[in-house]
Every structure is written in structure tokens, then in C-alpha cells.
Design an enzyme around this catalytic site. Structure first.
Site, PDB file in Angstrom:
ATOM      1  N   SER A  12      94.628 125.131 119.158  1.00 55.71           N
ATOM      2  CA  SER A  12      93.507 125.398 118.250  1.00 55.71           C
ATOM      3  C   SER A  12      92.323 124.474 118.536  1.00 55.71           C
ATOM      4  O   SER A  12      91.195 124.772 118.143  1.00 55.71           O
ATOM      5  CB  SER A  12      93.949 125.236 116.792  1.00 55.71           C
ATOM      6  OG  SER A  12      94.264 123.888 116.530  1.00 55.71           O
ATOM      7  N   GLY A  16      94.702 121.121 124.297  1.00 49.23           N
ATOM      8  CA  GLY A  16      95.401 122.407 124.390  1.00 49.23           C
ATOM      9  C   GLY A  16      94.427 123.549 124.611  1.00 49.23           C
ATOM     10  O   GLY A  16      94.648 124.427 125.451  1.00 49.23           O
ATOM     11  N   TYR A 154     103.088 106.019 116.289  1.00 47.55           N
ATOM     12  CA  TYR A 154     102.602 106.973 117.304  1.00 47.55           C
ATOM     13  C   TYR A 154     103.144 106.581 118.686  1.00 47.55           C
ATOM     14  O   TYR A 154     103.677 107.416 119.417  1.00 47.55           O
ATOM     15  CB  TYR A 154     101.072 106.995 117.313  1.00 47.55           C
ATOM     16  CG  TYR A 154     100.501 107.879 118.401  1.00 47.55           C
ATOM     17  CD1 TYR A 154     100.571 109.268 118.297  1.00 47.55           C
ATOM     18  CD2 TYR A 154      99.909 107.333 119.548  1.00 47.55           C
ATOM     19  CE1 TYR A 154     100.063 110.091 119.302  1.00 47.55           C
ATOM     20  CE2 TYR A 154      99.397 108.143 120.549  1.00 47.55           C
ATOM     21  CZ  TYR A 154      99.477 109.520 120.427  1.00 47.55           C
ATOM     22  OH  TYR A 154      98.977 110.322 121.426  1.00 47.55           O
TER      23      TYR A 154
HETATM   24  N1  LIG Z   1      92.930 112.384 121.887  1.00 39.57           N
HETATM   25  C1  LIG Z   1      93.528 111.358 122.473  1.00 39.57           C
HETATM   26  O1  LIG Z   1      92.972 110.253 122.539  1.00 39.57           O
HETATM   27  C2  LIG Z   1      94.845 111.536 123.133  1.00 39.57           C
HETATM   28  C3  LIG Z   1      95.704 112.579 122.827  1.00 39.57           C
HETATM   29  N2  LIG Z   1      96.919 112.657 123.442  1.00 39.57           N
HETATM   30  C4  LIG Z   1      97.852 113.731 123.108  1.00 39.57           C
HETATM   31  O2  LIG Z   1      97.250 114.977 123.408  1.00 39.57           O
HETATM   32  C5  LIG Z   1      97.832 115.999 122.628  1.00 39.57           C
HETATM   33  C6  LIG Z   1      96.738 116.891 122.063  1.00 39.57           C
HETATM   34  O3  LIG Z   1      95.911 116.142 121.204  1.00 39.57           O
HETATM   35  P1  LIG Z   1      94.323 116.326 121.127  1.00 39.57           P
HETATM   36  O4  LIG Z   1      93.898 117.540 121.823  1.00 39.57           O
HETATM   37  O5  LIG Z   1      93.708 115.029 121.481  1.00 39.57           O
HETATM   38  O6  LIG Z   1      94.157 116.463 119.532  1.00 39.57           O
HETATM   39  P2  LIG Z   1      93.756 117.687 118.584  1.00 39.57           P
HETATM   40  O7  LIG Z   1      93.942 117.161 117.214  1.00 39.57           O
HETATM   41  O8  LIG Z   1      92.443 118.242 118.969  1.00 39.57           O
HETATM   42  O9  LIG Z   1      94.876 118.785 118.901  1.00 39.57           O
HETATM   43  C7  LIG Z   1      96.180 118.691 118.453  1.00 39.57           C
HETATM   44  C8  LIG Z   1      96.756 120.085 118.421  1.00 39.57           C
HETATM   45  O10 LIG Z   1      98.142 120.001 118.037  1.00 39.57           O
HETATM   46  C9  LIG Z   1      98.332 120.942 117.015  1.00 39.57           C
HETATM   47  N3  LIG Z   1      99.496 120.691 116.182  1.00 39.57           N
HETATM   48  C10 LIG Z   1      99.752 119.668 115.335  1.00 39.57           C
HETATM   49  N4  LIG Z   1     100.936 119.844 114.723  1.00 39.57           N
HETATM   50  C11 LIG Z   1     101.438 121.012 115.184  1.00 39.57           C
HETATM   51  C12 LIG Z   1     102.625 121.748 114.955  1.00 39.57           C
HETATM   52  N5  LIG Z   1     103.536 121.337 114.062  1.00 39.57           N
HETATM   53  N6  LIG Z   1     102.826 122.895 115.645  1.00 39.57           N
HETATM   54  C13 LIG Z   1     101.918 123.348 116.523  1.00 39.57           C
HETATM   55  N7  LIG Z   1     100.751 122.710 116.769  1.00 39.57           N
HETATM   56  C14 LIG Z   1     100.532 121.558 116.105  1.00 39.57           C
HETATM   57  C15 LIG Z   1      97.041 120.967 116.228  1.00 39.57           C
HETATM   58  O11 LIG Z   1      96.983 122.115 115.397  1.00 39.57           O
HETATM   59  P3  LIG Z   1      96.187 122.162 113.984  1.00 39.57           P
HETATM   60  O12 LIG Z   1      94.767 122.445 114.345  1.00 39.57           O
HETATM   61  O13 LIG Z   1      96.845 123.273 113.256  1.00 39.57           O
HETATM   62  O14 LIG Z   1      96.387 120.831 113.334  1.00 39.57           O
HETATM   63  C16 LIG Z   1      96.063 120.984 117.393  1.00 39.57           C
HETATM   64  O15 LIG Z   1      95.965 122.272 117.938  1.00 39.57           O
HETATM   65  C17 LIG Z   1      98.688 115.291 121.573  1.00 39.57           C
HETATM   66  O16 LIG Z   1     100.042 115.359 121.954  1.00 39.57           O
HETATM   67  C18 LIG Z   1      98.204 113.848 121.632  1.00 39.57           C
HETATM   68  O17 LIG Z   1      99.201 112.937 121.258  1.00 39.57           O
HETATM   69  C19 LIG Z   1      97.311 111.752 124.397  1.00 39.57           C
HETATM   70  C20 LIG Z   1      96.499 110.732 124.751  1.00 39.57           C
HETATM   71  C21 LIG Z   1      95.225 110.519 124.129  1.00 39.57           C
HETATM   72  C1  LIG Z   2      90.446 100.152 119.072  1.00 37.87           C
HETATM   73  C2  LIG Z   2      90.985  98.874 119.607  1.00 37.87           C
HETATM   74  C3  LIG Z   2      91.781  98.779 120.743  1.00 37.87           C
HETATM   75  C4  LIG Z   2      92.205  99.938 121.552  1.00 37.87           C
HETATM   76  C5  LIG Z   2      92.525 101.162 121.190  1.00 37.87           C
HETATM   77  C6  LIG Z   2      92.925 102.178 122.102  1.00 37.87           C
HETATM   78  C7  LIG Z   2      92.918 101.917 123.555  1.00 37.87           C
HETATM   79  C8  LIG Z   2      93.321 103.357 121.608  1.00 37.87           C
HETATM   80  C9  LIG Z   2      93.869 104.418 122.383  1.00 37.87           C
HETATM   81  C10 LIG Z   2      94.279 105.535 121.823  1.00 37.87           C
HETATM   82  C11 LIG Z   2      95.000 106.583 122.510  1.00 37.87           C
HETATM   83  C12 LIG Z   2      95.257 106.515 123.945  1.00 37.87           C
HETATM   84  C13 LIG Z   2      95.461 107.613 121.741  1.00 37.87           C
HETATM   85  C14 LIG Z   2      96.258 108.710 122.149  1.00 37.87           C
HETATM   86  O1  LIG Z   2      97.296 108.710 122.760  1.00 37.87           O
HETATM   87  C15 LIG Z   2      92.282  97.460 121.255  1.00 37.87           C
HETATM   88  C16 LIG Z   2      92.076  97.351 122.741  1.00 37.87           C
HETATM   89  C17 LIG Z   2      93.744  97.311 120.922  1.00 37.87           C
HETATM   90  C18 LIG Z   2      91.522  96.307 120.638  1.00 37.87           C
HETATM   91  C19 LIG Z   2      91.306  96.439 119.184  1.00 37.87           C
HETATM   92  C20 LIG Z   2      90.549  97.652 118.852  1.00 37.87           C
END
Ligand SMILES: NC(=O)C1=CN([C@@H]2O[C@H](COP(=O)(O)OP(=O)(O)OC[C@H]3O[C@@H](n4cnc5c(N)ncnc54)[C@H](OP(=O)(O)O)[C@@H]3O)[C@@H](O)[C@H]2O)C=CC1
Ligand SMILES: CC1=C(/C=C/C(C)=C/C=C/C(C)=C/C=O)C(C)(C)CCC1
Length: 317
Positions: A12, A16, A154
Site C-alpha cells: 500500500s 512494497g 524492532y
Molecule cells: N523505512 C525504513 O527506514 C526502513 C524500512 N525497512 C523495512 O521495509 C519494510 C517496508 O517498510 P516501508 O516501506 O519503509 O514502510 P511503510 O510503512 O511505507 O510500508 C509498510 C507496509 O507494510 C504493511 N503492513 C503492516 N502490517 C501489515 C500486515 N499485518 N499485513 C500486511 N501488510 C502490513 C503496511 O500496510 P498498511 O498501509 O495497511 O499499514 C504497508 O503497506 C518493512 O519491513 C520495514 O521494516 C527496513 C529498513 C529501513
Molecule cells: C536518530 C539517531 C540515531 C540513528 C538512527 C537510525 C540510524 C535509524 C535507522 C532506522 C532504520 C534503519 C529503520 C528501519 O529499519 C543514532 C545514530 C543512534 C544517534 C541518535 C539519534
């Protein structure tokens, strides 16, 4: 035409959505994409991104990774129940001190990020083994190999995903199946916005003053800047993932962000595990000025490279 069937969860928004559109738009039309989401009323953005591929190389289906019946119904609706490439992407974040989070909130994160993948594989792995054909691609995170301050649950959910896949990968080889973990650093998506907004609403009354202050004045204060400087776009992640699914011999792990690699390298460099923890500690508490200066410098570099990209594009038009 012998198209590969790709099933993607969580389409959504974000990664993805970008992935589904990217794969469906493959010039050689090598893939039939089943882009799934738990709530079909959120499909508008994907319909728009899919454009002319909708109904051709892309179809939208309902699938909630927390609901076994919905996974089964979706897989049963596919021709011969066949999935050649599963992209497990659905996921959610959670930040804050654990004192301020309920066990139910934590369970929802584990249920979505970890058991969501387990449910999908319980449904799809037997067929893949029988066919001796299949690629399981999981959108993990750099937090699947390295914890980050205030991301305890997480990171645990992504570590669980990585341990699960690493164990399964050996068995998979025996059936000619591949497993790949995509490990992005920060990506600018709804995830970032939702996590930040929820973080701002955290009831910090159950945390002591030092912890509450660390969360508000260090973590939340720097959060936006970290994503602005290090953050990739969902399209970047889609491009990396597209390369992985088209490879003859795909790797087990793939990090998407070279700016983040120095941090994850520390993990592998020290078997005692102290090096990444000490480095994060110093970065946050002792060298915060250097840390902020580095972020500002990175921001400037990004701004300049975007500007020269725009100028180059203008010149060529
Ligand atoms: N953004 C980031 O910084 C990072 C993200 N990721 C990973 O990437 C993946 C996608 O996240 P991202 O695109 O960033 O975030 P978004 O929030 O944009 O997308 C997450 C998606 O997962 C869906 N979702 C959540 N729960 C369910 C469920 N029970 N069944 C089916 N779908 C579900 C959401 O649907 P809905 O709209 O209905 O909530 C949405 O479509 C995740 O696994 C996240 O952990 C990894 C590293 C970094
Ligand atoms: C904000 C913040 C930090 C870094 C956060 C980061 C790097 C977040 C990454 C999120 C990701 C990768 C999410 C999905 O998987 C540090 C460096 C701890 C310093 C303190 C403040």
C-alpha cells in the site's frame, strides 16, 4: 511466455509499492506481480504507480501477514498456487524506552515483522520444495545485524528474521531454493513518518528523567536529520531488490546503503561486540558535535549532488 510469479506483501505504500511497480514495469515482461496489501481500500497509490501494467503484469490482492486464513486464501487464488519469488516486505517500526511500551504493542511488532514471514513460508515453502524452484527475498534492515538506540523491539524482530533465514538457508540449498535478505539503512517512507509521530506521542512518565531526556533530546531531535542525510528512497531499494531477483546466483545478504556500511562493518570487525556499542556511545554522547558536523556535511554533499543532477538534466533538455 514463461513469466516468473512474484508475490509481494505490504504494497500500500513505501518499499512494497515501489517494488511492485518496478518489477511489473520490467521491459522484458519477465514477471507477473501479485502486489498484496491488508486493506484494499488503500490501493489508490499503487494503482497510480502501476499505470498500464495493472491487469497485465500486475494484479492487486488482499493479504494480511498476521492472518493465516488471508494468506491461504490469497495463495489459493493464484494459478496452481505457484509463487516463484516471494518478497516479504510488510513490516512496522517501534521506537522509545521499553518502560513506556506495552507488551501488546511489542507483540504486534513481532507478530508482523517476524511471524508474518513465518506464516508466509509455512504456506509457500512446501510447494517451493516440491517444485525445487523458488527465491525468498526478505526486506530486513541494517537493524537485522546491529541494534540501534531506542529500537530494541524492532531490532529484535529483524534479528529474529535474520536468524530464522540463516537457519533455513542451508535446508533451502538442498531444494535448489534461494533466500536473500535485503538490509536497507534509513528509507524515507510512511514508516519514518509513523514511527516519528508515534515517538512524539510516547507517554514518558514511566521512564526516568535521564532516559526520557535521551529519547527526546538526542534520539527524536536527530531523527529527521538522520533520515534526511542517510535516507534512501523506496525506489532506490526497489532497484537494489530488482537486481537481486534477476541474478543467477543471488547473495544471502545485501546492504543497500554504502553510507551506512562503516557502522555495520564494526559488528563483523570485533568478535567481542564492544566496538559497535562503544562507537555508537561515543558518537551520541562524547562526539556529538563531530556527529552533527558530519551529518551537516553529508547533507551539504547531498544537496550539491542533487543540484548538479538537476542542472545536468536542465542542460540536456
Ligand atoms: N523505512 C525504513 O527506514 C526502513 C524500512 N525497512 C523495512 O521495509 C519494510 C517496508 O517498510 P516501508 O516501506 O519503509 O514502510 P511503510 O510503512 O511505507 O510500508 C509498510 C507496509 O507494510 C504493511 N503492513 C503492516 N502490517 C501489515 C500486515 N499485518 N499485513 C500486511 N501488510 C502490513 C503496511 O500496510 P498498511 O498501509 O495497511 O499499514 C504497508 O503497506 C518493512 O519491513 C520495514 O521494516 C527496513 C529498513 C529501513
Ligand atoms: C536518530 C539517531 C540515531 C540513528 C538512527 C537510525 C540510524 C535509524 C535507522 C532506522 C532504520 C534503519 C529503520 C528501519 O529499519 C543514532 C545514530 C543512534 C544517534 C541518535 C539519534
Amino acid at each position: 511466455m514463461n513469466q516468473k510469479v512474484v508475490l509481494i506483501t505490504g504494497c500500500s505504500s513505501g518499499i512494497g509499492l515501489a517494488l511492485a511497480a518496478r518489477i511489473a514495469k520490467d521491459e522484458k515482461k519477465r514477471f507477473m506481480v501479485y502486489a498484496t496489501m491488508r486493506n484494499l481500500s488503500k490501493g489508490e497509490a499503487l494503482v497510480e504507480a502501476a499505470g498500464r501494467t495493472l491487469g497485465r503484469t500486475l494484479e492487486i490482492k488482499q493479504l494480511d501477514v498476521c492472518d493465516e486464513a488471508s494468506i491461504k486464501a490469497c495463495v489459493d487464488s493464484l494459478p496452481e498456487r505457484r509463487v516463484d519469488i516471494l518478497i516479504s516486505n510488510a513490516g512496522m517500526g517501534l521506537i522509545g524506552p521499553i518502560e513506556c511500551q506495552s507488551i501488546d504493542e511489542m507483540k504486534t511488532v513481532m507478530d508482523t515483522n517476524f511471524f508474518g514471514l513465518v506464516r508466509l513460508l509455512k504456506e509457500l515453502l512446501p510447494d517451493m520444495k516440491r517444485r525445487k524452484r523458488g527465491h525468498v527475498v526478505v526486506i530486513s534492515s541494517v537493524m537485522g545485524i546491529q541494534g540501534i538506540l531506542f529500537n530494541d523491539v524492532y531490532a529484535a524482530s529483524k534479528f529474529a528474521v535474520e536468524g530464522f533465514c540463516e537457519s533455513l538457508a542451508v535446508q533451502a540449498l538442498r531444494f535448489n531454493l534461494n533466500i536473500s535478505l535485503i538490509e536497507p539503512g534509513p528509507v524515507i517512507t510512511e514508516f519514518e513518518r509513523k514511527v516519528y509521530e508515534e515517538g512524539l506521542k510516547t507517554d514518558l512518565s514511566k521512564a526516568d528523567k535521564v532516559t526520557a531526556d535521551m529519547f527526546t533530546n538526542i534520539y527524536l531531535k536527530n531523527y529527521k536529520q538522520i533520515f534526511e542525510t542517510l535516507g534512501q528512497t523506496p525506489e532506490d531499494i526497489a532497484e537494489h531488490t530488482f537486481k537481486i531477483i534477476t541474478m543467477e546466483d543471488p547473495p544471502f545478504r545485501h546492504q543497500t546503503n554504502t553510507l551506512y556500511t562503516p557502522m555495520t562493518t564494526l559488528k563483523y570487525a570485533d568478535p567481542n561486540g564492544d566496538l559497535p556499542i562503544d562507537t555508537f556511545y561515543k558518537m551520541v554522547f562524547e562526539h556529538d558535535k563531530v556527529f552533527n558536523a558530519s551529518l551537516n556535511f553529508l547533507k551539504l554533499l547531498r544537496w550539491r549532488s542533487r543540484k548538479s543532477f538537476t542542472l545536468d538534466k536542465d542542460k540536456s533538455n
